[in-house]
Design a protein around this motif. Structure first.
Motif, PDB file in Angstrom:
ATOM      1  N   GLY A   1       0.823  -0.998   0.178  1.00  0.00           N
ATOM      2  CA  GLY A   1       0.138  -0.670  -0.272  1.00  0.00           C
ATOM      3  C   GLY A   1       0.742   1.087  -0.125  1.00  0.00           C
ATOM      4  N   ALA A   2      -0.290   1.916   0.082  1.00  0.00           N
ATOM      5  CA  ALA A   2       0.587   4.030   0.224  1.00  0.00           C
ATOM      6  C   ALA A   2      -0.305   4.634   0.760  1.00  0.00           C
ATOM      7  N   LYS A   3       0.528   5.889   1.473  1.00  0.00           N
ATOM      8  CA  LYS A   3      -0.701   6.441   2.324  1.00  0.00           C
ATOM      9  C   LYS A   3       0.157   7.891   1.557  1.00  0.00           C
ATOM     10  N   LEU A   4       0.091   9.177   1.309  1.00  0.00           N
ATOM     11  CA  LEU A   4      -0.123  10.366   1.648  1.00  0.00           C
ATOM     12  C   LEU A   4      -0.585  11.068   2.484  1.00  0.00           C
ATOM     13  N   ASP A   5       0.205  12.187   3.013  1.00  0.00           N
ATOM     14  CA  ASP A   5      -0.017  13.176   4.447  1.00  0.00           C
ATOM     15  C   ASP A   5       0.131  14.207   3.889  1.00  0.00           C
ATOM     16  N   LEU A   6      -0.658  15.477   3.309  1.00  0.00           N
ATOM     17  CA  LEU A   6      -0.561  16.007   2.367  1.00  0.00           C
ATOM     18  C   LEU A   6      -1.213  17.661   3.198  1.00  0.00           C
ATOM     19  N   PHE A   7      -0.528  18.601   2.816  1.00  0.00           N
ATOM     20  CA  PHE A   7      -1.061  19.833   3.113  1.00  0.00           C
ATOM     21  C   PHE A   7      -1.163  19.873   4.593  1.00  0.00           C
ATOM     22  N   ASP A   8       0.045  20.009   5.231  1.00  0.00           N
ATOM     23  CA  ASP A   8       0.448  20.331   6.975  1.00  0.00           C
ATOM     24  C   ASP A   8      -0.483  19.131   7.239  1.00  0.00           C
ATOM     25  N   HIS A   9      -0.546  18.359   6.988  1.00  0.00           N
ATOM     26  CA  HIS A   9      -1.535  17.065   8.382  1.00  0.00           C
ATOM     27  C   HIS A   9      -3.056  17.153   7.641  1.00  0.00           C
ATOM     28  N   ARG A  10      -3.753  18.262   6.932  1.00  0.00           N
ATOM     29  CA  ARG A  10      -4.866  18.507   6.215  1.00  0.00           C
ATOM     30  C   ARG A  10      -5.591  17.468   5.679  1.00  0.00           C
ATOM     31  N   LEU A  11      -5.233  16.653   5.443  1.00  0.00           N
ATOM     32  CA  LEU A  11      -5.390  15.789   3.970  1.00  0.00           C
ATOM     33  C   LEU A  11      -5.177  14.688   4.050  1.00  0.00           C
ATOM     34  N   ASN A  12      -5.503  13.080   4.365  1.00  0.00           N
ATOM     35  CA  ASN A  12      -5.202  11.800   4.021  1.00  0.00           C
ATOM     36  C   ASN A  12      -5.573  10.957   3.217  1.00  0.00           C
ATOM     37  N   ILE A  13      -4.752  10.395   2.649  1.00  0.00           N
ATOM     38  CA  ILE A  13      -4.862   9.335   2.030  1.00  0.00           C
ATOM     39  C   ILE A  13      -4.230   8.300   2.071  1.00  0.00           C
ATOM     40  N   ASN A  14      -5.288   6.967   2.391  1.00  0.00           N
ATOM     41  CA  ASN A  14      -4.636   6.004   2.551  1.00  0.00           C
ATOM     42  C   ASN A  14      -4.984   4.639   1.927  1.00  0.00           C
ATOM     43  N   LEU A  15      -3.914   3.502   0.966  1.00  0.00           N
ATOM     44  CA  LEU A  15      -4.080   2.658  -0.207  1.00  0.00           C
ATOM     45  C   LEU A  15      -4.090   1.865   0.169  1.00  0.00           C
ATOM     46  N   ALA A  16      -4.808   0.668   0.489  1.00  0.00           N
ATOM     47  CA  ALA A  16      -4.185  -0.937   0.863  1.00  0.00           C
ATOM     48  C   ALA A  16      -4.337  -1.817  -0.171  1.00  0.00           C
ATOM     49  N   GLY A  17      -4.159  -3.081  -0.686  1.00  0.00           N
ATOM     50  CA  GLY A  17      -4.008  -4.040  -1.370  1.00  0.00           C
ATOM     51  C   GLY A  17      -3.927  -5.343  -0.334  1.00  0.00           C
ATOM     52  N   TYR A  18      -5.075  -6.115  -0.284  1.00  0.00           N
ATOM     53  CA  TYR A  18      -4.329  -7.074   0.338  1.00  0.00           C
ATOM     54  C   TYR A  18      -4.328  -8.238  -0.042  1.00  0.00           C
ATOM     55  N   ILE A  19      -4.198  -9.870   0.005  1.00  0.00           N
ATOM     56  CA  ILE A  19      -4.461 -11.210  -0.264  1.00  0.00           C
ATOM     57  C   ILE A  19      -4.666 -12.103   0.924  1.00  0.00           C
ATOM     58  N   SER A  20      -5.426 -12.508   1.498  1.00  0.00           N
ATOM     59  CA  SER A  20      -5.719 -13.548   2.758  1.00  0.00           C
ATOM     60  C   SER A  20      -5.450 -15.016   2.601  1.00  0.00           C
ATOM     61  N   ASP A  21      -5.027 -15.828   2.679  1.00  0.00           N
ATOM     62  CA  ASP A  21      -4.968 -17.002   2.077  1.00  0.00           C
ATOM     63  C   ASP A  21      -5.174 -18.034   3.790  1.00  0.00           C
ATOM     64  N   TYR A  22      -6.569 -18.665   3.372  1.00  0.00           N
ATOM     65  CA  TYR A  22      -7.044 -19.236   4.291  1.00  0.00           C
ATOM     66  C   TYR A  22      -6.868 -20.200   4.467  1.00  0.00           C
ATOM     67  N   LYS A  23      -5.903 -20.733   5.546  1.00  0.00           N
ATOM     68  CA  LYS A  23      -6.117 -22.494   5.428  1.00  0.00           C
ATOM     69  C   LYS A  23      -6.617 -23.578   6.518  1.00  0.00           C
ATOM     70  N   ASN A  24      -7.196 -24.567   6.205  1.00  0.00           N
ATOM     71  CA  ASN A  24      -7.744 -25.556   7.462  1.00  0.00           C
ATOM     72  C   ASN A  24      -8.746 -24.662   8.140  1.00  0.00           C
ATOM     73  N   MET A  25      -9.870 -23.474   7.469  1.00  0.00           N
ATOM     74  CA  MET A  25     -10.602 -22.843   7.219  1.00  0.00           C
ATOM     75  C   MET A  25     -11.801 -24.203   8.325  1.00  0.00           C
ATOM     76  N   GLN A  26     -12.025 -23.058   9.657  1.00  0.00           N
ATOM     77  CA  GLN A  26     -13.482 -24.172  10.193  1.00  0.00           C
ATOM     78  C   GLN A  26     -14.617 -23.127  10.113  1.00  0.00           C
ATOM     79  N   GLN A  27     -15.499 -24.664   9.809  1.00  0.00           N
ATOM     80  CA  GLN A  27     -16.652 -23.826   9.503  1.00  0.00           C
ATOM     81  C   GLN A  27     -18.287 -24.209  10.108  1.00  0.00           C
ATOM     82  N   ASN A  28     -18.624 -24.170  10.923  1.00  0.00           N
ATOM     83  CA  ASN A  28     -19.658 -24.890  11.762  1.00  0.00           C
ATOM     84  C   ASN A  28     -21.002 -25.687  10.488  1.00  0.00           C
ATOM     85  N   THR A  29     -21.595 -26.175  10.350  1.00  0.00           N
ATOM     86  CA  THR A  29     -22.756 -26.944   9.660  1.00  0.00           C
ATOM     87  C   THR A  29     -23.725 -27.350  10.297  1.00  0.00           C
ATOM     88  N   THR A  30     -25.108 -27.538  10.161  1.00  0.00           N
ATOM     89  CA  THR A  30     -25.712 -27.641  10.987  1.00  0.00           C
ATOM     90  C   THR A  30     -26.948 -29.230  10.628  1.00  0.00           C
TER      91      THR A  30
END
Length: 751
Positions: A517-546
């Protein structure tokens, strides 16, 4: 919701403090001294500015919660990227928390949440008790993504870190009274005492009650009412001419409420054949608010105690946190939600946890700081459920009707060692790395009175590392990358109805999270712009079934590991704009895609165990899109100020249970013959939520006392949908509702 500031993984967010920040510790970043508005956070177990904290974190201050007229932490739902907090009434103060599509939507205490709630350094080990009151909160930090290094196992989705106000060590008081729709009212008071230097005492008492927003058509009266009291005290001790501090807190929560249930049964489910036609085939929006069930009551008592001690040895700070929590519950509930006596239960349960954490934090050399420590956790749980199934006898107590109630005794024990480091390897580049080794022991003995199943016990161990790097080409910009692993321990299925499932452990689940990701902190702390991208690899995920079973309850809920797990991808944005010293705008957005991989578990077709393939189903509590926009405008006056706050939170539809809409015979994702599930039942899906909240606060002086009057409205668009919905193995279905439009007023003072 008005957020003080937001940061994304390895990129701290610029925070405009709404109140004076706490003093920084020796480990706090030097940037704090350069920005007097910096918010200090403790997300990494050391005090540092939000702008230099290399984790995905959103910080919310006490002033923001007050301006919003927040009741509990559930009012944060949708305000931080990827965060959902919903309430279910199957347990007291019970919350379903989801961060980035990871959740544990259950109140069963022998299993653990995926999102940790930490109060003054102590982890709450169950979903029950997580829905904390917002009145006495100094700051909330929402950490997104796995926090397995510093917060340990069972924080695979993230952490909500809550810090309550400390004793001021001087005389003072804060009190308020609120009245709103549904005959809802609360009175809250905090008193501070002390000698100003070495000793401080804080005492508090909160009372909340409501008639409830449901209407019971069978008895023609309000339904879903509640009444709660919380009281306690904190002693802060700072010996003169010493680097030692100790803070001890003891409190008790007493709550009673009516657990209202909305009937969602439809034609084709067994229960619907026995219920009046008008009570079946109801919608999952406006019909939710009319109930038909028998009277029910929940009583909850939950004392707890916390001791935190800190001692500074030059550049090294030693910390010890001891926590103890206990809860005793007895809850009756008409789970079929109809006027016919079909499934009524009496649940009796006791839970106790004890934890101890020891850690050291300091600087090994210039540009290299650390936190190292150890952790121990122990819990015990006993449970009995008496069920009146097809009793057609509403005046017969369930424990008289049921000669063989379901019973459960559970124990858990965990210990861990952890370390976390920051190293400024070269100018403008910092490396963050660490890890935690955890060991968990689980024991579960369940079954039915007189015929218990053989007990099950198992041990699980895991090492969860984390590494990240950030580069700051200038003071106004940062780019980053990180990888971290989360871990949630295995265990046993507490609602198993036969010995085969009761003694078969499910295995731990892990999540590998990759973020850039990236972040910009502009105009003497008046404007914040935050961007992030993520990938989550979920293994052996626990799930309930009835699935059905040949037992007194007629069904059993089984926890299984999804062989292929799941893949979750997302993009997050958040930011704030300080238009002027009196006007601030905050925005956030989260776009998320998720899908299962080879989700095949055993189910019953008649009396035959058959593979069911749920791969096409949606993950639960995982909306594709959520976003928020809020504004806070302050108008100075001769007598004080007027603060206008408004927020809009948009949450796209999401599912609340892994269930079956329909299925057909075919070849599963594992190559076996079985049933292919077409998706989750549409009754467990929410509608699109556009939640609009607003408040207007008048601040003024009464002699030397600060006073305020506030009017507020929540859910002004009157969105009606479920907060929790469940279908039960073709037998029946039920749900709980989102609070509709509400409004009220508050008066208060503080000095």
């Amino acid at each position: 919701m008005l957020l003080a500031g937001v940061s994304l993984p390895l990129m701290p967010g610029l925070a405009m403090a709404d109140e004076a920040p706490p003093a920084a510790s020796p480990q706090a970043d030097s940037a704090v001294s350069q920005d007097t508005n910096a918010i200090i956070v403790t997300a990494r177990r050391r005090a540092e500015s939000l702008q230099t904290t290399p984790v995905a974190i959103t910080a919310v201050s006490a002033a923001m919660l007050e301006n919003k007229a927040a009741v509990n932490i559930g009012d944060l739902q949708g305000a931080a990227p990827g965060l959902l907090i919903t309430q279910q009434n199957s347990g007291a103060q019970a919350a379903n928390l989801s961060i980035r599509g990871l959740t544990y939507a259950d109140i069963e205490k022998s299993q653990t949440p995926t999102v940790g709630v930490v109060v003054d350094g102590v982890t709450i080990g169950t979903n029950t008790g997580q829905l904390q009151d917002a009145f006495d909160i100094a700051q909330i930090e929402v950490l997104r993504g796995p926090q397995g290094t510093l917060f340990g196992a069972n924080t695979i989705g993230g952490v909500v870190n809550i810090t309550r106000s400390k004793p001021t060590m001087t005389a003072g008081m804060k009190a308020e009274f609120t009245y709103g729709r549904w005959n809802t009212w609360s009175g809250k008071v905090i008193g501070n005492f002390g000698n100003g230097e070495t000793m401080g005492l804080k005492l508090w008492y909160f009372h909340n009650q409501s008639d409830g927003f449901y209407h019971n058509a069978t008895y023609n009266r309000p339904d879903g009412g509640s009444k709660g009291d919380s009281f306690g005290g904190t002693i802060l001790f700072k010996p003169a001419d010493s680097d030692f501090t100790a803070q001890f807190t003891i409190e008790n929560v007493i709550q009673s409420f009516t657990p209202a249930v909305s009937n969602l049964a439809k034609t084709g489910e067994v229960f619907c054949a026995f219920e009046p036609a008008a009570e079946c085939n109801r919608n999952t929006t406006t019909d939710l608010y009319t109930t038909f069930g028998q009277p029910a009551l929940s009583n909850y008592h939950a004392p707890d105690a916390t001791l935190e001690m800190n001692y500074s040895l030059g550049s090294v700070k030693l910390t010890a946190i001891t926590g103890w929590r206990h809860s005793a519950e007895r809850q009756t509930q008409d789970f079929d939600g109809s006027s016919t006596d079909l499934y009524y239960v009496d649940r009796i349960q006791n839970y106790t946890q004890w934890s101890q954490e020891l850690r050291a934090a300091g600087n090994l050399f210039q540009g290299f700081d650390y936190v190292i420590g150890g952790f121990y956790f122990n819990s015990k749980y006993d449970f009995k459920q008496c069920s009146r199934v097809f009793g057609f006898s509403p005046n017969t107590p369930p424990c008289t009707f049921d000669a063989a109630p379901q019973i459960e005794n559970a124990k858990s024990e965990s210990y861990a060692a952890f370390a976390d480091f920051n190293w400024a390897v070269v100018d403008k580049v910092r490396l963050s790395f660490g890890g935690r080794w955890s060991h968990d022991y689980k024991y579960l003995a369940n079954g039915f009175l007189g015929a218990p199943f053989p007990p099950g016990s198992a041990n699980f161990s895991k090492f969860t590392p984390k590494v990240g790097i950030d580069y700051r080409p200038s003071s106004d910009a940062m780019v980053y990358a990180s990888w971290s692993r989360g871990y949630r321990s295995g265990g046993f299925s507490p609602r198993a109805g036969d010995a085969n499932y009761a003694t078969k452990p499910f295995q731990p689940e892990t999540l590998d999270s990759y973020e850039v990701g990236a972040k910009l902190d502009l105009f003497d702390h008046r404007l914040n712009i935050n961007l992030a991208g993520y990938i989550s690899d979920y293994k052996n995920m626990q799930q309930n079934t009835t699935i059905p079973c040949t037992c007194s309850t007629g069904n059993q809920t089984i926890t299984s590991n999804v062989p292929g797990g799941a893949l979750i991808k997302g993009i997050e944005f958040d930011g704030s704009l300080r238009v002027s010293s009196n006007f601030k705008i905050t925005a956030s957005a989260a776009l998320m895609q998720s899908h299962f991989r080879r989700f095949v578990v055993g189910g019953l077709v008649g009396t035959t165990i058959t593979p069911f393939d749920y791969t096409a189903n949606r993950l639960i509590y995982a909306p594709t899109f959520s976003g928020s926009l809020s504004g806070d405008y302050t108008v100075p006056t001769d007598f004080g100020s007027v603060v206008a706050s408004a927020s809009w939170r948009h949450i796209s539809p999401y599912d609340e249970q892994i269930s079956i809409a329909s299925s057909t015979a075919g070849t599963t994702a594992l190559g076996s013959s079985g049933q292919i599930v077409s998706g989750n039942d549409p009754r467990v899906r929410t509608v699109t939520q556009d939640l609009v909240d607003a408040s207007l606060t008048l601040n003024f002086k009464l002699n030397k006392t600060d006073a305020y009057v506030r009017v507020f409205g929540r859910n002004l668009a009157d969105i009606r949908t479920t907060t929790h919905a469940f279908t039960v193995a073709g037998l029946w279905s039920f749900g709980m509702a989102l609070e509709p439009r509400t409004y009220g007023g508050t008066i208060g003072f503080k000095f």
